[in-house]
Design a protein around this motif. Structure first.
Motif, PDB file in Angstrom:
ATOM      1  N   GLN A 186       0.846  -1.189   0.000  1.00  0.00           N
ATOM      2  CA  GLN A 186       0.000   0.000   0.000  1.00  0.00           C
ATOM      3  C   GLN A 186       0.889   1.248   0.000  1.00  0.00           C
ATOM      4  OE1 GLN A 186      -3.483  -0.526  -0.033  1.00  0.00           O
ATOM      5  NE2 GLN A 186      -2.710  -2.615  -0.285  1.00  0.00           N
ATOM      6  N   SER A 187       0.321   2.361  -0.401  1.00  0.00           N
ATOM      7  CA  SER A 187       1.044   3.629  -0.368  1.00  0.00           C
ATOM      8  C   SER A 187       1.501   3.911   1.063  1.00  0.00           C
ATOM      9  CB  SER A 187       0.134   4.749  -0.861  1.00  0.00           C
ATOM     10  OG  SER A 187       0.818   5.973  -0.832  1.00  0.00           O
ATOM     11  N   GLY A 188       2.763   4.283   1.224  1.00  0.00           N
ATOM     12  CA  GLY A 188       3.316   4.586   2.541  1.00  0.00           C
ATOM     13  C   GLY A 188       3.937   3.396   3.248  1.00  0.00           C
ATOM     14  N   ASP A 189       3.756   2.193   2.712  1.00  0.00           N
ATOM     15  CA  ASP A 189       4.348   1.003   3.314  1.00  0.00           C
ATOM     16  C   ASP A 189       5.865   1.029   3.197  1.00  0.00           C
ATOM     17  OD1 ASP A 189       2.067  -0.310   4.166  1.00  0.00           O
ATOM     18  OD2 ASP A 189       1.965  -1.666   2.454  1.00  0.00           O
ATOM     19  N   THR A 190       6.496   0.468   4.198  1.00  0.00           N
ATOM     20  CA  THR A 190       7.926   0.157   4.111  1.00  0.00           C
ATOM     21  C   THR A 190       8.054  -1.338   4.350  1.00  0.00           C
ATOM     22  OG1 THR A 190       8.360   0.445   6.476  1.00  0.00           O
ATOM     23  CG2 THR A 190       8.594   2.407   5.061  1.00  0.00           C
ATOM     24  N   LEU A 191       9.101  -1.911   3.859  1.00  0.00           N
ATOM     25  CA  LEU A 191       9.300  -3.345   4.034  1.00  0.00           C
ATOM     26  C   LEU A 191       9.468  -3.696   5.507  1.00  0.00           C
ATOM     27  CD1 LEU A 191       9.292  -5.848   2.353  1.00  0.00           C
ATOM     28  CD2 LEU A 191      11.731  -5.604   2.042  1.00  0.00           C
ATOM     29  N   THR A 192      10.122  -2.825   6.249  1.00  0.00           N
ATOM     30  CA  THR A 192      10.286  -3.061   7.685  1.00  0.00           C
ATOM     31  C   THR A 192       8.936  -3.087   8.392  1.00  0.00           C
ATOM     32  OG1 THR A 192      12.458  -2.020   7.632  1.00  0.00           O
ATOM     33  CG2 THR A 192      11.413  -2.207   9.775  1.00  0.00           C
ATOM     34  N   ALA A 193       8.067  -2.138   8.072  1.00  0.00           N
ATOM     35  CA  ALA A 193       6.740  -2.090   8.703  1.00  0.00           C
ATOM     36  C   ALA A 193       5.906  -3.318   8.326  1.00  0.00           C
ATOM     37  CB  ALA A 193       6.008  -0.813   8.310  1.00  0.00           C
ATOM     38  N   ILE A 194       5.975  -3.723   7.078  1.00  0.00           N
ATOM     39  CA  ILE A 194       5.248  -4.929   6.638  1.00  0.00           C
ATOM     40  C   ILE A 194       5.768  -6.139   7.410  1.00  0.00           C
ATOM     41  CG2 ILE A 194       4.856  -6.499   4.693  1.00  0.00           C
ATOM     42  CD1 ILE A 194       5.096  -3.958   2.870  1.00  0.00           C
ATOM     43  N   THR A 195       7.073  -6.237   7.529  1.00  0.00           N
ATOM     44  CA  THR A 195       7.692  -7.363   8.232  1.00  0.00           C
ATOM     45  C   THR A 195       7.262  -7.392   9.692  1.00  0.00           C
ATOM     46  OG1 THR A 195       9.580  -7.223   6.724  1.00  0.00           O
ATOM     47  CG2 THR A 195       9.885  -8.495   8.735  1.00  0.00           C
ATOM     48  N   LYS A 196       7.285  -6.249  10.346  1.00  0.00           N
ATOM     49  CA  LYS A 196       6.850  -6.186  11.751  1.00  0.00           C
ATOM     50  C   LYS A 196       5.393  -6.609  11.891  1.00  0.00           C
ATOM     51  CE  LYS A 196       9.733  -2.292  13.056  1.00  0.00           C
ATOM     52  NZ  LYS A 196       9.677  -0.926  13.591  1.00  0.00           N
TER      53      LYS A 196
END
Length: 175
Positions: free
Chosen positions: A64-74
């Motif tokens: 999604q817009s604004g996602d980072t891979l780190t945030a998705i992983t967490k």
């Protein structure tokens, strides 16, 4: 005299604009060449370890817009800050979608491998240990602040996964 001065000034401005444009194009070309080399390095590492990855129980996530891979992983791996550095599992499973973790874009569909089946399963984790180390080597090629931050975490995870006995209930302490 004013005409000559005006013409001369116009020529200087035009020359300056042409010089800036060609320099910018060369910089863009150089950046594209460097990114292509980095992508090739990522792909070499991914292809070396893809078979070690367990995809049973994997999920799919659309960026999604604004996602980072780190945030998705967490989000998928229990929300602990340290778990954000396990994003290489997602990159390995999604290497056919995106090579460079810093270049995810909205709409990409990422495969999210099951954490327990890959990290908490000791034989699988041991196979993945050198993957994190090799990926840290690719990050050495990247000259970004994020890469400098990420490298030591990947090396620490590699070391943790390579140990004979490990409990990932307590995540690695990061300095």
């Amino acid at each position: 005299m004013k005409k000559i001065t005006l013409i001369l000034a116009s020529m200087i401005v035009a020359f300056g604009m042409i010089s800036c444009t060609s320099t910018s194009t060369m910089d863009d070309a150089a950046r594209a060449k460097k990114q292509a080399a980095i992508n090739q390095s990522f792909e070499k590492v991914y292809s070396s370890y893809y078979d070690a990855l367990v995809l049973d129980g994997a999920e799919t996530y659309e960026v999604q817009s604004g996602d980072t891979l780190t945030a998705i992983t967490k989000t998928f791996y229990a929300g602990k800050d340290e778990n954000g550095y396990y994003f290489p599992l997602i990159m390995l499973a999604s290497h056919n979608v995106v090579k460079d973790p810093e270049l995810i874009t909205p709409g990409m569909k990422l495969t999210i491998p099951n954490f327990d089946k890959n990290i908490n399963d000791k034989p699988v984790a041991k196979k993945l240990s050198p993957y994190f180390k090799d990926l840290a080597g690719v990050y050495k090629q990247k000259a970004t602040p994020a890469a400098e931050d990420i490298r030591p975490h990947l090396l620490e995870i590699s070391d943790l996964l390579g140990r004979e006995t490990v409990s990932l209930e307590a995540e690695p302490a990061v300095n």
